[in-house]
Design a protein around this motif. Sequence first.
Motif, PDB file in Angstrom:
ATOM      1  N   VAL A  77      44.127  -3.203 -59.239  1.00 15.34           N
ATOM      2  CA  VAL A  77      43.168  -4.246 -59.604  1.00 15.34           C
ATOM      3  C   VAL A  77      42.206  -3.380 -60.256  1.00 15.34           C
ATOM      4  O   VAL A  77      41.561  -2.246 -60.022  1.00 15.34           O
ATOM      5  N   PRO A  78      41.815  -3.880 -61.570  1.00 13.35           N
ATOM      6  CA  PRO A  78      40.968  -3.271 -62.170  1.00 13.35           C
ATOM      7  C   PRO A  78      39.362  -3.250 -61.773  1.00 13.35           C
ATOM      8  O   PRO A  78      39.163  -4.471 -61.409  1.00 13.35           O
ATOM      9  N   LEU A  79      38.909  -2.121 -62.349  1.00 12.21           N
ATOM     10  CA  LEU A  79      37.138  -2.222 -61.809  1.00 12.21           C
ATOM     11  C   LEU A  79      36.514  -2.772 -62.928  1.00 12.21           C
ATOM     12  O   LEU A  79      35.191  -3.108 -62.819  1.00 12.21           O
ATOM     13  N   SER A  80      36.955  -2.899 -64.110  1.00 13.27           N
ATOM     14  CA  SER A  80      36.095  -3.244 -65.402  1.00 13.27           C
ATOM     15  C   SER A  80      37.111  -3.432 -66.448  1.00 13.27           C
ATOM     16  O   SER A  80      38.408  -3.262 -66.410  1.00 13.27           O
ATOM     17  N   ARG A  81      36.326  -3.847 -67.491  1.00 14.14           N
ATOM     18  CA  ARG A  81      37.267  -4.286 -68.911  1.00 14.14           C
ATOM     19  C   ARG A  81      36.366  -4.310 -69.993  1.00 14.14           C
ATOM     20  O   ARG A  81      35.232  -4.800 -70.079  1.00 14.14           O
ATOM     21  N   LEU A  82      36.913  -4.066 -71.006  1.00 17.11           N
ATOM     22  CA  LEU A  82      36.303  -3.956 -72.394  1.00 17.11           C
ATOM     23  C   LEU A  82      36.812  -4.941 -72.973  1.00 17.11           C
ATOM     24  O   LEU A  82      38.274  -5.166 -73.182  1.00 17.11           O
ATOM     25  N   ILE A  83      36.045  -5.917 -73.506  1.00 14.93           N
ATOM     26  CA  ILE A  83      36.851  -7.134 -74.495  1.00 14.93           C
ATOM     27  C   ILE A  83      36.090  -6.740 -75.747  1.00 14.93           C
ATOM     28  O   ILE A  83      35.090  -6.830 -76.031  1.00 14.93           O
ATOM     29  N   PRO A  84      37.116  -6.426 -76.683  1.00 17.57           N
ATOM     30  CA  PRO A  84      36.506  -6.024 -78.079  1.00 17.57           C
ATOM     31  C   PRO A  84      35.840  -7.216 -78.996  1.00 17.57           C
ATOM     32  O   PRO A  84      35.900  -8.541 -78.574  1.00 17.57           O
ATOM     33  N   ALA A  85      35.163  -6.726 -79.647  1.00 16.87           N
ATOM     34  CA  ALA A  85      34.393  -7.883 -80.624  1.00 16.87           C
ATOM     35  C   ALA A  85      35.289  -8.729 -81.375  1.00 16.87           C
ATOM     36  O   ALA A  85      36.304  -8.096 -81.714  1.00 16.87           O
ATOM     37  N   GLU A  86      35.204 -10.078 -81.398  1.00 14.38           N
ATOM     38  CA  GLU A  86      36.150 -10.805 -82.122  1.00 14.38           C
ATOM     39  C   GLU A  86      35.461 -12.101 -82.776  1.00 14.38           C
ATOM     40  O   GLU A  86      34.627 -12.544 -81.900  1.00 14.38           O
TER      41      GLU A  86
END
Length: 128
Positions: A62-71
């Motif tokens: 289960v991920p603790l965090s996430r990076l959503i790249p710029a788009e």
Amino acid sequence: MRGPLAPAEAPISRTRAERFDDLVREEAHRLEQRWSEQLAGVEFAVEEVPAIDPLALDLDAVPLSRLIPAEKGRPPRIVVYRRPVEARGGDDERDRARLVRDVVVEEVADLLGLAPESIDPTYDSPDD
């Protein structure tokens, strides 16, 4: 007797979610002071739980965090998932704060393409 037991501005009257939001906000602010140019425009957010892809290879993680790249004109976004962090961080407020620090530092390091230790020398250390 009905009504609040403490004034709304007292720390005790803040919900667990509000205190968690504060931890993430403080960590983001601390890193933005040091990396202001590189983190300009980066959004930091808190979500309760991650959306899990049922077709994912590792359903146990289960991920603790996430990076959503710029788009498409949207800035990069770092999302910290409150419930998984709280579950892993336990009930101790200091341990939870350290875990939030490490999670945010890891995502900022990933965003900037640097090692977490170069983003924050206190990364992964038990001392604040």
